[in-house]
Design an enzyme around this catalytic site. Sequence first.
Site, PDB file in Angstrom:
ATOM      1  N   GLY A  46       0.887  -1.187   0.068  1.00  0.00           N
ATOM      2  CA  GLY A  46      -0.099  -0.081   0.060  1.00  0.00           C
ATOM      3  C   GLY A  46       0.998   1.158  -0.051  1.00  0.00           C
ATOM      4  O   GLY A  46       2.006   0.931   0.387  1.00  0.00           O
ATOM      5  N   GLN A  51       2.777  10.077   1.894  1.00  0.00           N
ATOM      6  CA  GLN A  51       4.098   9.407   2.025  1.00  0.00           C
ATOM      7  C   GLN A  51       4.971   9.911   0.915  1.00  0.00           C
ATOM      8  O   GLN A  51       6.005   9.699   0.830  1.00  0.00           O
ATOM      9  CB  GLN A  51       3.796   7.921   1.970  1.00  0.00           C
ATOM     10  CG  GLN A  51       3.274   7.288   3.110  1.00  0.00           C
ATOM     11  CD  GLN A  51       3.155   5.907   3.330  1.00  0.00           C
ATOM     12  OE1 GLN A  51       2.066   5.337   2.705  1.00  0.00           O
ATOM     13  NE2 GLN A  51       3.959   5.223   3.874  1.00  0.00           N
ATOM     14  N   CYS A  94       5.307  -0.170   7.768  1.00  0.00           N
ATOM     15  CA  CYS A  94       5.141   1.100   6.913  1.00  0.00           C
ATOM     16  C   CYS A  94       6.201   1.630   6.287  1.00  0.00           C
ATOM     17  O   CYS A  94       7.478   1.410   6.945  1.00  0.00           O
ATOM     18  CB  CYS A  94       4.484   2.512   8.113  1.00  0.00           C
ATOM     19  SG  CYS A  94       4.384   3.767   7.137  1.00  0.00           S
ATOM     20  N   LEU A  95       6.230   1.807   4.871  1.00  0.00           N
ATOM     21  CA  LEU A  95       7.275   2.357   4.153  1.00  0.00           C
ATOM     22  C   LEU A  95       7.858   3.708   4.631  1.00  0.00           C
ATOM     23  O   LEU A  95       8.922   3.992   4.447  1.00  0.00           O
ATOM     24  CB  LEU A  95       6.768   2.448   2.695  1.00  0.00           C
ATOM     25  CG  LEU A  95       6.249   1.090   2.144  1.00  0.00           C
ATOM     26  CD1 LEU A  95       5.757   1.430   0.717  1.00  0.00           C
ATOM     27  CD2 LEU A  95       7.469   0.056   1.948  1.00  0.00           C
ATOM     28  N   HIS A 136      -5.008   1.141   7.343  1.00  0.00           N
ATOM     29  CA  HIS A 136      -3.846   1.701   7.521  1.00  0.00           C
ATOM     30  C   HIS A 136      -3.463   2.873   6.685  1.00  0.00           C
ATOM     31  O   HIS A 136      -3.009   3.948   7.091  1.00  0.00           O
ATOM     32  CB  HIS A 136      -2.767   0.672   7.367  1.00  0.00           C
ATOM     33  CG  HIS A 136      -1.325   1.087   7.337  1.00  0.00           C
ATOM     34  ND1 HIS A 136      -0.274   0.580   8.367  1.00  0.00           N
ATOM     35  CD2 HIS A 136      -0.545   2.061   6.407  1.00  0.00           C
ATOM     36  CE1 HIS A 136       0.717   1.255   8.070  1.00  0.00           C
ATOM     37  NE2 HIS A 136       0.662   1.706   7.069  1.00  0.00           N
ATOM     38  N   GLU A 137      -3.942   2.852   5.347  1.00  0.00           N
ATOM     39  CA  GLU A 137      -3.633   3.836   4.263  1.00  0.00           C
ATOM     40  C   GLU A 137      -4.766   4.881   4.723  1.00  0.00           C
ATOM     41  O   GLU A 137      -4.107   6.060   4.448  1.00  0.00           O
ATOM     42  CB  GLU A 137      -3.751   3.397   2.918  1.00  0.00           C
ATOM     43  CG  GLU A 137      -3.124   1.927   2.478  1.00  0.00           C
ATOM     44  CD  GLU A 137      -1.551   2.240   2.889  1.00  0.00           C
ATOM     45  OE1 GLU A 137      -1.088   3.710   2.685  1.00  0.00           O
ATOM     46  OE2 GLU A 137      -0.698   1.304   3.033  1.00  0.00           O
ATOM     47  N   HIS A 140      -3.255   7.157   7.073  1.00  0.00           N
ATOM     48  CA  HIS A 140      -2.432   8.233   6.581  1.00  0.00           C
ATOM     49  C   HIS A 140      -2.920   9.460   6.091  1.00  0.00           C
ATOM     50  O   HIS A 140      -2.357  10.643   6.412  1.00  0.00           O
ATOM     51  CB  HIS A 140      -1.427   7.509   5.377  1.00  0.00           C
ATOM     52  CG  HIS A 140      -0.435   6.610   5.728  1.00  0.00           C
ATOM     53  ND1 HIS A 140       0.644   7.059   6.475  1.00  0.00           N
ATOM     54  CD2 HIS A 140       0.116   5.277   5.455  1.00  0.00           C
ATOM     55  CE1 HIS A 140       1.743   6.203   6.633  1.00  0.00           C
ATOM     56  NE2 HIS A 140       1.177   5.085   6.041  1.00  0.00           N
TER      57      HIS A 140
END
Length: 170
Positions: A46, A51, A94-95, A136-137, A140
């Site tokens: 994702g 991000q 998480c990236l 999760h996204e 963000h």
Amino acid sequence: MSTRNILIHPDARLKKVCDPVSEVSPEMRSLAEDMLETMYDAPGVGLAAPQVGVLSRVFVMDCSGKDEAGDPMVLFNPEITWTSEEMNTHEEGCLSIPDIYEDVTRPALVRMSFLDMDGKLREKEFGGLWATCAQHELDHLDGRLFIDYLSALKRSMITSKMKKLKRSRA
Ligand code: K1U
Ligand code: ZN
């Protein structure tokens, strides 16, 4: 299409509530394509616009398994329309917080409405990793990170680690 730089926590842009997308314009579609390329390249399942430093309400995901055909999804202006009472605990990464994985408990099933790449309003139910990733996204887009669900002590240890990582990369 090109890859974009992924911001690392802590960064003020990762704490902002993002703006709704007023129109699924060619620029927005191009952003989504870049985000998919960036996500596959990372690799991840994702990626949300903040991000990559864009404070707009769009995220991409593809939680298809290794042996399945790819299933890239782009969600503009996603909103939760229903969540199950049943909860699920899944290890999240998480990236923007590389190499840290922690358990987070969230609703097991979610339904989301969103605009697709054609600007068409859709609604879809997600389960399993798709449900975890979609929530999760969406977090963000509201300036929330998965570490916000952890204890203050764990969060501050992770933040210190990320500050060190950023210094070593600078
Ligand atoms: O939002 C992000 O930073 C992407 C994140 C999404 C996510 C993963 C797991 C649970 C919840 C949300 C990631 O993709 S982290 C990397 C990852 O999970 C992964 C990496 C390589 C192969 C498969 C998965
Ligand atoms: Zn993330």
